[in-house]
Design a protein around this motif. Sequence first.
Motif, PDB file in Angstrom:
ATOM      1  N   HIS A 151       0.756  -1.060   0.033  1.00 32.70           N
ATOM      2  CA  HIS A 151       0.166   0.099  -0.084  1.00 32.70           C
ATOM      3  C   HIS A 151       0.962   1.241  -0.006  1.00 32.70           C
ATOM      4  N   HIS A 152       0.585   2.062  -0.953  1.00 31.11           N
ATOM      5  CA  HIS A 152       1.499   3.304  -1.313  1.00 31.11           C
ATOM      6  C   HIS A 152       1.606   4.192   0.018  1.00 31.11           C
ATOM      7  N   LEU A 153       0.358   4.397   0.860  1.00 34.16           N
ATOM      8  CA  LEU A 153       0.274   5.092   2.122  1.00 34.16           C
ATOM      9  C   LEU A 153       1.013   4.682   3.197  1.00 34.16           C
ATOM     10  N   GLY A 162       3.782   2.825   2.710  1.00 40.32           N
ATOM     11  CA  GLY A 162       5.198   3.265   2.518  1.00 40.32           C
ATOM     12  C   GLY A 162       5.511   4.329   3.015  1.00 40.32           C
ATOM     13  N   HIS A 163       4.565   5.572   2.822  1.00 35.12           N
ATOM     14  CA  HIS A 163       4.797   6.876   3.108  1.00 35.12           C
ATOM     15  C   HIS A 163       4.869   6.718   4.798  1.00 35.12           C
ATOM     16  N   LEU A 164       3.988   6.324   5.550  1.00 33.93           N
ATOM     17  CA  LEU A 164       4.026   6.391   6.982  1.00 33.93           C
ATOM     18  C   LEU A 164       4.977   5.609   7.520  1.00 33.93           C
ATOM     19  N   SER A 215      -0.265  14.326   1.468  1.00 34.98           N
ATOM     20  CA  SER A 215       0.290  13.946   0.048  1.00 34.98           C
ATOM     21  C   SER A 215      -0.395  14.880  -0.716  1.00 34.98           C
ATOM     22  N   GLY A 216      -0.325  14.581  -2.149  1.00 32.93           N
ATOM     23  CA  GLY A 216      -1.127  15.230  -3.338  1.00 32.93           C
ATOM     24  C   GLY A 216      -2.521  14.556  -3.109  1.00 32.93           C
ATOM     25  N   GLY A 217      -2.508  13.307  -2.838  1.00 37.70           N
ATOM     26  CA  GLY A 217      -3.883  12.853  -2.663  1.00 37.70           C
ATOM     27  C   GLY A 217      -4.518  12.642  -1.448  1.00 37.70           C
ATOM     28  N   ALA A 226      -4.065  18.268   1.305  1.00 35.85           N
ATOM     29  CA  ALA A 226      -3.093  19.636   1.533  1.00 35.85           C
ATOM     30  C   ALA A 226      -2.360  19.879   0.268  1.00 35.85           C
ATOM     31  N   GLY A 227      -1.593  18.775  -0.219  1.00 38.72           N
ATOM     32  CA  GLY A 227      -0.711  18.939  -1.573  1.00 38.72           C
ATOM     33  C   GLY A 227      -1.511  19.440  -2.604  1.00 38.72           C
ATOM     34  N   GLU A 228      -2.847  18.954  -3.069  1.00 39.75           N
ATOM     35  CA  GLU A 228      -3.560  19.210  -3.966  1.00 39.75           C
ATOM     36  C   GLU A 228      -3.879  20.879  -3.910  1.00 39.75           C
ATOM     37  N   PHE A 238      -1.882  23.146  -2.133  1.00 39.99           N
ATOM     38  CA  PHE A 238      -0.772  23.734  -2.630  1.00 39.99           C
ATOM     39  C   PHE A 238      -0.634  23.762  -4.259  1.00 39.99           C
ATOM     40  N   ASP A 239      -0.932  22.608  -4.784  1.00 39.88           N
ATOM     41  CA  ASP A 239      -0.779  22.592  -6.448  1.00 39.88           C
ATOM     42  C   ASP A 239      -1.765  23.594  -6.694  1.00 39.88           C
ATOM     43  N   LYS A 240      -3.249  23.598  -6.611  1.00 40.47           N
ATOM     44  CA  LYS A 240      -4.075  24.345  -7.221  1.00 40.47           C
ATOM     45  C   LYS A 240      -3.861  25.808  -6.843  1.00 40.47           C
ATOM     46  N   GLY A 253       4.761  12.175   3.655  1.00 38.67           N
ATOM     47  CA  GLY A 253       4.171  12.366   2.186  1.00 38.67           C
ATOM     48  C   GLY A 253       4.586  13.806   1.652  1.00 38.67           C
ATOM     49  N   GLY A 254       4.271  14.032   0.436  1.00 34.30           N
ATOM     50  CA  GLY A 254       5.004  15.387  -0.093  1.00 34.30           C
ATOM     51  C   GLY A 254       5.086  16.504   0.421  1.00 34.30           C
ATOM     52  N   VAL A 255       4.024  16.727   1.421  1.00 36.05           N
ATOM     53  CA  VAL A 255       3.882  18.017   1.902  1.00 36.05           C
ATOM     54  C   VAL A 255       4.886  18.089   3.196  1.00 36.05           C
ATOM     55  N   ALA A 271       7.968  17.469   2.963  1.00 41.71           N
ATOM     56  CA  ALA A 271       8.909  18.197   2.702  1.00 41.71           C
ATOM     57  C   ALA A 271       9.135  19.646   2.768  1.00 41.71           C
ATOM     58  N   ASN A 272       7.959  20.319   3.097  1.00 40.39           N
ATOM     59  CA  ASN A 272       7.644  21.595   3.285  1.00 40.39           C
ATOM     60  C   ASN A 272       8.727  22.055   4.493  1.00 40.39           C
ATOM     61  N   LEU A 273       9.585  23.076   4.125  1.00 42.60           N
ATOM     62  CA  LEU A 273      10.559  23.333   5.360  1.00 42.60           C
ATOM     63  C   LEU A 273      10.003  23.949   6.629  1.00 42.60           C
ATOM     64  N   THR A 303       8.433  12.735  -0.723  1.00 44.30           N
ATOM     65  CA  THR A 303       7.651  12.467  -1.994  1.00 44.30           C
ATOM     66  C   THR A 303       7.902  11.200  -2.459  1.00 44.30           C
ATOM     67  N   ASP A 304       7.151  10.595  -3.310  1.00 41.43           N
ATOM     68  CA  ASP A 304       7.394   9.230  -3.730  1.00 41.43           C
ATOM     69  C   ASP A 304       8.611   8.650  -4.080  1.00 41.43           C
ATOM     70  N   ASN A 305       8.819   7.573  -3.763  1.00 41.86           N
ATOM     71  CA  ASN A 305      10.161   7.091  -3.807  1.00 41.86           C
ATOM     72  C   ASN A 305      10.104   5.330  -3.756  1.00 41.86           C
TER      73      ASN A 305
HETATM   74  O1  KG4 Z   1       3.609  11.972  -1.624  1.00 45.13           O
HETATM   75  P1  KG4 Z   1       3.626  12.831  -3.091  1.00 45.13           P
HETATM   76  O2  KG4 Z   1       4.879  12.667  -3.724  1.00 45.13           O
HETATM   77  O3  KG4 Z   1       2.543  11.980  -3.975  1.00 45.13           O
HETATM   78  C1  KG4 Z   1       1.335  11.677  -3.542  1.00 45.13           C
HETATM   79  O4  KG4 Z   1       1.327  10.518  -2.971  1.00 45.13           O
HETATM   80  O5  KG4 Z   1       0.315  12.406  -3.704  1.00 45.13           O
HETATM   81  O6  KG4 Z   1       3.102  14.144  -2.807  1.00 45.13           O
HETATM   82  C2  KG4 Z   1       2.914  15.274  -3.712  1.00 45.13           C
HETATM   83  C3  KG4 Z   1       2.520  16.316  -3.107  1.00 45.13           C
HETATM   84  C4  KG4 Z   1       2.245  17.587  -4.179  1.00 45.13           C
HETATM   85  O7  KG4 Z   1       0.725  17.960  -4.168  1.00 45.13           O
HETATM   86  C5  KG4 Z   1       3.144  18.687  -4.145  1.00 45.13           C
HETATM   87  O8  KG4 Z   1       2.748  19.833  -4.328  1.00 45.13           O
HETATM   88  C6  KG4 Z   1       3.312  18.373  -2.574  1.00 45.13           C
HETATM   89  O9  KG4 Z   1       3.419  17.135  -2.336  1.00 45.13           O
HETATM   90  N1  KG4 Z   1       4.740  18.834  -2.178  1.00 45.13           N
HETATM   91  C7  KG4 Z   1       4.770  20.198  -1.421  1.00 45.13           C
HETATM   92  C8  KG4 Z   1       6.197  20.393  -1.287  1.00 45.13           C
HETATM   93  N2  KG4 Z   1       6.997  19.406  -1.990  1.00 45.13           N
HETATM   94  C9  KG4 Z   1       6.099  18.627  -2.163  1.00 45.13           C
HETATM   95  N3  KG4 Z   1       3.886  20.910  -0.882  1.00 45.13           N
HETATM   96  C10 KG4 Z   1       4.382  22.030  -0.211  1.00 45.13           C
HETATM   97  N4  KG4 Z   1       5.556  22.074   0.230  1.00 45.13           N
HETATM   98  C11 KG4 Z   1       6.546  21.473  -0.527  1.00 45.13           C
HETATM   99  N5  KG4 Z   1       7.926  21.927  -0.019  1.00 45.13           N
END
Ligand code: KG4
Length: 334
Positions: free
Chosen positions: A109-111, A113-115, A135-137, A161-163, A165-167, A266-268, A270-272, A298-300
Amino acid sequence: MLVLGIETSCDETGIALFDDQKGLLAHEVFSQLSHTVYGGVVPELASRDHVRKTIPLIQAVIDKAGVATSDIDGIAYTKGPGLAGALMVGAMTAQGLGLAWQIPTLGVHHLEGHLLAPMLEENPPAFPFIALLVSGGHSQFILVEGLGQYTLLGESVDDAAGEAFDKTAKLLGLPYPGGPKLAALATQGNPKAYAFPRPLLRQGLDFSFSGLKTAVSQMVLKLGEIDEQTKADIAASFEEAVIETLCIKAQRALAETGQERLVISGGVSANLKLRQTLSQLSQEKGFAVFYPRLEFCTDNGAMIAYAGCQRFLKGDVDSDCQVKPRWPLSELSL
Ligand code: KG4
Ligand code: ZN
């Protein structure tokens, strides 16, 4: 036990080799840029890039680790959730190689992996802990009591939350992938310039981020022509609203469950600014906070190899060859 991990759920091809005795031996990630001109991930293009990259990256990781294919004991691949076609590339590659090398495969399961990604760090958290998966989803609070023991405590009722940020990045005219670019722009802005809403702040562990995105969109419309400084101020104020919401809810999740360890992944994660704010808060309030290193937020492939290895060690085996584009974490067990 040496496990090859394959991650192809979205727009990153991630490959890694994890050994339960020696740790992470090698890993590679290819981030697809073919989507940039479309402003978002195009599933068919993602699948094609995975087809091109998966085998060469597996070869690269094997070379880098200096192992022989006969040393590999199992293959873990991301089974879901994610894009169906993209997932199938990883799953079929894993199953083909498993058959050829006569070793077991396992869908992860991808999540999960993340957690579990912070477990790859020098100072890993002990169970139990609260995971904030952003993450993005997904935006979720999960009580993690052990491998496969996950209780969902709260989640986003609309955008992740990532969505958001992206939008919001798109609204400000920033190119895809917008989240990290918005965060970079925010460092130049004033986080107090605009008072954007913090929805659902006062109660519960659910999130709602779509109203925040709408508030930014209305502000951008109202301001008309915006200069670079105004853009940076909007980015910083938006980021502040998300971070404040995540921090207040994280403290609530710890208090309500009596837990003392918080994992952000999850991707977010990475936000410093989020990491700085949570680290400071953890010192003030006396809880411990754990993150994956930046490249594993982020995904790896490393997180998939790690989670797969833990499951193989507990005797888990592949039940079928299907991928699961939709797969609630709560369905997992061991
Ligand atoms: O975990 P991930 O690589 O993919 C999913 O499983 O969704 O997360 C990607 C998400 C994207 O929405 C991206 O904009 C967000 O993580 N993201 C960030 C940052 N780096 C990646 N959001 C805010 N600040 C960051 N530095
Ligand atoms: Zn992810």
